[in-house]
Design a protein around this motif. Structure first.
Motif, PDB file in Angstrom:
ATOM      1  N   UNK A   1      44.554  25.815  44.822  1.00 31.65           N
ATOM      2  CA  UNK A   1      43.522  25.938  45.860  1.00 31.65           C
ATOM      3  C   UNK A   1      42.287  26.649  45.307  1.00 31.65           C
ATOM      4  N   UNK A   2      42.490  27.734  44.572  1.00 35.08           N
ATOM      5  CA  UNK A   2      41.355  28.465  43.997  1.00 35.08           C
ATOM      6  C   UNK A   2      40.487  27.551  43.137  1.00 35.08           C
ATOM      7  N   UNK A   3      41.127  26.783  42.275  1.00 34.79           N
ATOM      8  CA  UNK A   3      40.375  25.905  41.379  1.00 34.79           C
ATOM      9  C   UNK A   3      39.675  24.797  42.166  1.00 34.79           C
ATOM     10  N   UNK A   4      40.336  24.313  43.239  1.00 39.06           N
ATOM     11  CA  UNK A   4      39.715  23.285  44.080  1.00 39.06           C
ATOM     12  C   UNK A   4      38.483  23.830  44.790  1.00 39.06           C
ATOM     13  N   UNK A   5      38.577  25.064  45.293  1.00 41.81           N
ATOM     14  CA  UNK A   5      37.440  25.678  45.987  1.00 41.81           C
ATOM     15  C   UNK A   5      36.264  25.873  45.043  1.00 41.81           C
TER      16      UNK A   5
ATOM     17  N   UNK B   1      49.064  24.118  53.983  1.00 39.70           N
ATOM     18  CA  UNK B   1      48.219  24.611  55.065  1.00 39.70           C
ATOM     19  C   UNK B   1      46.769  24.354  54.700  1.00 39.70           C
ATOM     20  N   UNK B   2      45.872  24.711  55.611  1.00 42.82           N
ATOM     21  CA  UNK B   2      44.438  24.559  55.366  1.00 42.82           C
ATOM     22  C   UNK B   2      43.797  25.948  55.389  1.00 42.82           C
ATOM     23  N   UNK B   3      42.818  26.121  54.531  1.00 42.48           N
ATOM     24  CA  UNK B   3      42.209  27.439  54.360  1.00 42.48           C
ATOM     25  C   UNK B   3      40.699  27.282  54.292  1.00 42.48           C
ATOM     26  N   UNK B   4      39.980  28.104  55.065  1.00 38.20           N
ATOM     27  CA  UNK B   4      38.523  28.059  55.045  1.00 38.20           C
ATOM     28  C   UNK B   4      38.000  28.405  53.662  1.00 38.20           C
ATOM     29  N   UNK B   5      37.019  27.660  53.219  1.00 37.07           N
ATOM     30  CA  UNK B   5      36.484  27.865  51.876  1.00 37.07           C
ATOM     31  C   UNK B   5      35.592  29.096  51.801  1.00 37.07           C
ATOM     32  N   UNK B   6      34.975  29.465  52.903  1.00 35.49           N
ATOM     33  CA  UNK B   6      34.018  30.579  52.908  1.00 35.49           C
ATOM     34  C   UNK B   6      34.417  31.606  53.958  1.00 35.49           C
ATOM     35  N   UNK B   7      34.323  32.877  53.617  1.00 31.65           N
ATOM     36  CA  UNK B   7      34.613  33.960  54.552  1.00 31.65           C
ATOM     37  C   UNK B   7      33.561  35.061  54.419  1.00 31.65           C
ATOM     38  N   UNK B   8      33.522  35.945  55.426  1.00 32.50           N
ATOM     39  CA  UNK B   8      32.561  37.044  55.461  1.00 32.50           C
ATOM     40  C   UNK B   8      33.295  38.349  55.789  1.00 32.50           C
ATOM     41  N   UNK B   9      32.875  39.470  55.188  1.00 30.59           N
ATOM     42  CA  UNK B   9      33.414  40.765  55.628  1.00 30.59           C
ATOM     43  C   UNK B   9      32.789  41.160  56.969  1.00 30.59           C
ATOM     44  N   UNK B  10      33.544  41.881  57.785  1.00 30.35           N
ATOM     45  CA  UNK B  10      33.053  42.333  59.091  1.00 30.35           C
ATOM     46  C   UNK B  10      32.857  43.849  59.060  1.00 30.35           C
ATOM     47  N   UNK B  11      31.839  44.305  59.791  1.00 35.29           N
ATOM     48  CA  UNK B  11      31.606  45.749  59.957  1.00 35.29           C
ATOM     49  C   UNK B  11      31.585  46.470  58.606  1.00 35.29           C
ATOM     50  N   UNK B  12      30.775  45.960  57.699  1.00 38.63           N
ATOM     51  CA  UNK B  12      30.699  46.540  56.351  1.00 38.63           C
ATOM     52  C   UNK B  12      29.761  47.749  56.342  1.00 38.63           C
ATOM     53  N   UNK B  13      30.278  48.860  55.850  1.00 39.25           N
ATOM     54  CA  UNK B  13      29.480  50.083  55.663  1.00 39.25           C
ATOM     55  C   UNK B  13      29.700  50.576  54.234  1.00 39.25           C
TER      56      UNK B  13
END
Length: 694
Positions: free
Chosen positions: A534-538, A631-643
């Motif tokens: 999956x990592x290599x595919x992304x 399974x299916x996994x989103x290719x892009x993610x974001x951190x929340x409430x970053x300080x």
């Protein structure tokens, strides 16, 4: 000091989202530099749930002591308290479910409705919901006492609760706290309304008796009984008998008994008990015995510098249960201080409390111990909260044009706005130099059992007891001798060696060796291989198409990619109209139940699996009882409430020392805090920010 590193063989060629320069630093200089706290499905930190539970337990114990005092004497000042609009009843009952316990309404005392939220409601309802519920209950009492019909009262919504088990807890807590209310569900929304059966019973008995009776009825405790106050009027007893038979006859049965009161006079009382279930008593007893054995206890596990599976193996040994009796929502980092929810089967809360001192010696603490009704499911969490200290901060060696603080600001801005590629992190692959987890997983998928065992026991080049033991095995294939050399904390290796010593280093012996491991350990290696794919595919997908959603991509319209997601293949028209965003694009982790993209990415999957020798793989290893649906996994993610903040060594250690000598130079330290969705890796997020594999 050892620091965490991403293996260059797994991460070295993977691309990034942003093109900022990044900065250099080291993570996990110590476990205290990397603190992970699980976020449960309700969005709360497990440490907050723990604190709330402890507060609730303390309050419950305090209220229990107050109940004993109230039974003996009611403070007359309480009855004169100003602002009281109605009265509730508080009960001191004994319904233990053993030996035919009995509720006596003579034990009941009254209190007012101006109370703190009940300890039963505190763990399951938000405070503002409790306040609304308390006000609604007061209104119901007031209306009834003013002889207004309850039909004039509206129902109250307590909110949406998608989980069935959570709704069941709330149903029970509300009815035990306010027995004159009835709860019901519409879809996933939970409501309360006045209990008209309660109001009808109040025409025959007092509110005290009605309250106690409905609490008894809702509890449904085995072998428990309820007895009304003595009643010498036969007509009135008959009316009570008829009411209970009409309303609850399928559940309970009633009978009148003569008992002597304190003065020695015979008084007649109505006793209620639950009906026995119809059916084969032998079959029922077997079922009941099985249910009694299935005791589940939930707790919060705090561990320091331990693998999750290593912690479970240790706990299972001292508790005398199997590692498979433990369940958890997710694997946590080893070199870190982590807090996570766990459930253990066949262990009571009392037994779990007894091992707390023993577990502390191993770097664990067990908190928030409480009974639950089932195991935890893998992935049953909403994410994790991270507190991370990155030390030895400096610019990359070829970047001396700006201060490192500017590089950090640029990196944080990009990670917040552009996100990071959602790669599986280093926990999936291990730190082995000559062999990693995904190599073992590939061998298992190809059912090369002897090769998989050999790979597990392949040493690295460094000299330490573990590698010395592995080197001995490779040279001699002497499982018994290797066991004597292998450190006791290498649980998986020792379990495999025991099986090899017993059954031999052949295909059958190696199958038995893998079956000696818990299912979670066996499937871990196969997931490691699928994660590498999956990592290599992304990386290939992002390098080829970037953030543009193209024809043949897979998108998840429900924004919840998992094995049950219904993915959609993007059409040419949808690509032209930009109907979807990169945030909705998912990629499949290989398995037997998934579909692949129909563009060049799908072709890449086919070629990659064929190159690995898996062109005809069914992703089922029946000999090891392993099925891999994918399974299916989103290719892009974001951190929340970053300080974040840039500080120095002393401040990062919590001291307030001032630099007296201007010539003293303290090393800068990057302190960052953020939340990530479940199955996202903080090390991967940091990799995107820092632009280095550590």
């Amino acid at each position: 000091m050892e620091t965490e590193s991403l293996s260059p063989t797994v991460f070295g060629s993977l691309c990034y989202v942003s093109d900022h320069r990044g900065f250099f630093g080291t993570i996990k200089n110590s476990s205290a530099d990397f603190v992970v706290t699980e976020i449960d499905v309700s969005g709360q930190l497990v440490t907050e749930v723990q604190a709330r539970h402890e507060k609730s337990t303390e309050k419950s114990e305090r209220n229990g002591a107050q109940d004993i005092i109230r039974k003996q004497r009611i403070n007359p000042k309480d009855a004169e308290r100003k602002g009281t609009t109605c009265e509730f009843t508080e009960f001191a009952t004994d319904i233990s479910g053993t030996g035919g316990s009995q509720v006596q309404t003579s034990d009941i005392v009254e209190d007012d409705c101006e109370l703190d939220p009940c300890c039963l409601l505190y763990p399951v309802l938000d405070v503002h919901v409790q306040e609304s519920l308390n006000q609604f209950a007061c209104t119901v009492r007031s209306v009834w006492r003013s002889s207004v019909t309850a039909n004039d009262l509206s129902e109250l919504s307590l909110g949406l609760y998608p989980e069935k088990d959570e709704r069941a807890l709330i149903h029970s807590a509300v009815r035990q706290t306010f027995p004159f209310l009835v709860t019901f569900t519409k879809s996933s929304e939970l409501f309360v309304k006045p209990n008209l059966d309660y109001q009808e019973l109040c025409q025959l008995t007092s509110e005290k008796e009605a309250d106690a009776f409905f609490k008894f009825l809702d509890a449904k405790l085995e072998n428990s009984r309820f007895t009304f106050n003595p009643d010498d009027c036969k007509e009135h007893r008959t009316a009570v008998h008829h009411f209970i038979s009409k309303k609850f006859g399928k559940l309970v049965e009633t009978k009148s008994f003569s008992e002597k009161d304190i003065s020695g006079l015979l008084r007649v009382c109505i006793t209620v008990r639950f009906r026995e279930k119809i059916g084969s008593s032998r079959k029922r007893n077997r079922t009941e015995d099985t249910e009694k054995q299935d005791v589940y206890t939930g707790f919060t596990l705090q561990k320091d510098n331990l693998e999750t599976l290593e912690a479970i193996s240790y706990l299972s040994c001292i508790l005398g249960v199997l590692p498979s009796d433990f369940s958890y929502a997710g694997i946590k980092d080893k070199k870190a201080i982590t807090y996570q929810a766990m459930v253990v089967k066949k262990v009571t809360p009392e037994r779990l409390k007894q091992i707390d001192a023993m577990s502390e010696k191993k770097g664990m603490k067990i908190k928030n111990i409480h009974p639950v009704n089932k195991h935890l499911q893998l992935g049953h969490l909403s994410g994790n909260h991270f507190n991370i200290i990155v030390r030895d901060i400096q610019n990359h060696s070829d970047d001396l044009s700006v201060y490192v603080q500017e590089r950090i600001e640029e990196a944080v801005y990009n990670i917040k706005t552009k996100g990071f590629l959602n790669y599986y992190g280093p926990q999936r692959f291990g730190k082995g130099q000559n062999c990693q987890s995904h190599d073992i997983g590939l061998a298992l998928l190809k059912e090369e059992m002897e090769r998989a065992v050999t790979l597990l026991l392949t040493p690295d080049s460094c000299e330490d007891p573990v590698n010395n033991a592995k080197q001995y095995f490779i040279e001699t294939v002497d499982a018994k001798g290797t066991l004597a050399l292998m450190p006791h904390y290498k649980i998986r290796e020792r379990m495999v060696l025991r099986a090899i010593n017993r059954y031999g280093m052949n295909n059958e012996g190696c199958v038995r060796a893998w079956l000696s491991l818990p299912h979670s350990s066996r499937i871990f290696y196969i997931h490691a291989f699928c994660s590498k794919v999956w990592n290599e595919a992304a990386s290939y997908r992002f390098t080829l198409y970037g953030t543009k959603v193209v024809q043949g991509d897979l998108v998840d319209c429900n924004e919840s990619a998992n094995e049950n997601s219904l993915v959609h293949i993007v059409t040419a028209e949808e690509e032209e109209s930009s109907a979807y965003t990169i945030d909705q694009v998912v990629l499949p982790m290989p398995g037997y139940s998934i579909k692949y993209p129909t563009n060049k990415i799908g072709q890449w999957y086919s070629e990659t699996l064929a190159k690995a020798g898996l062109q005809s793989c069914a992703f089922r290893v029946s000999s090891l009882q392993l099925n891999v649906p994918g399974c299916y996994r989103h290719i892009l993610k974001y951190p929340h409430d970053l300080f974040y903040k840039l500080t120095f060594e002393d401040q990062a250690k919590g001291t307030e020392n001032k630099i007296a000598d201007a010539g003293v130079s303290l090393k800068p330290v990057f302190v960052v805090e953020f939340d990530l969705d479940s199955s996202c890796y903080a090390t991967v997020c940091l990799r995107e920010m820092m632009k280095c594999n550590f």
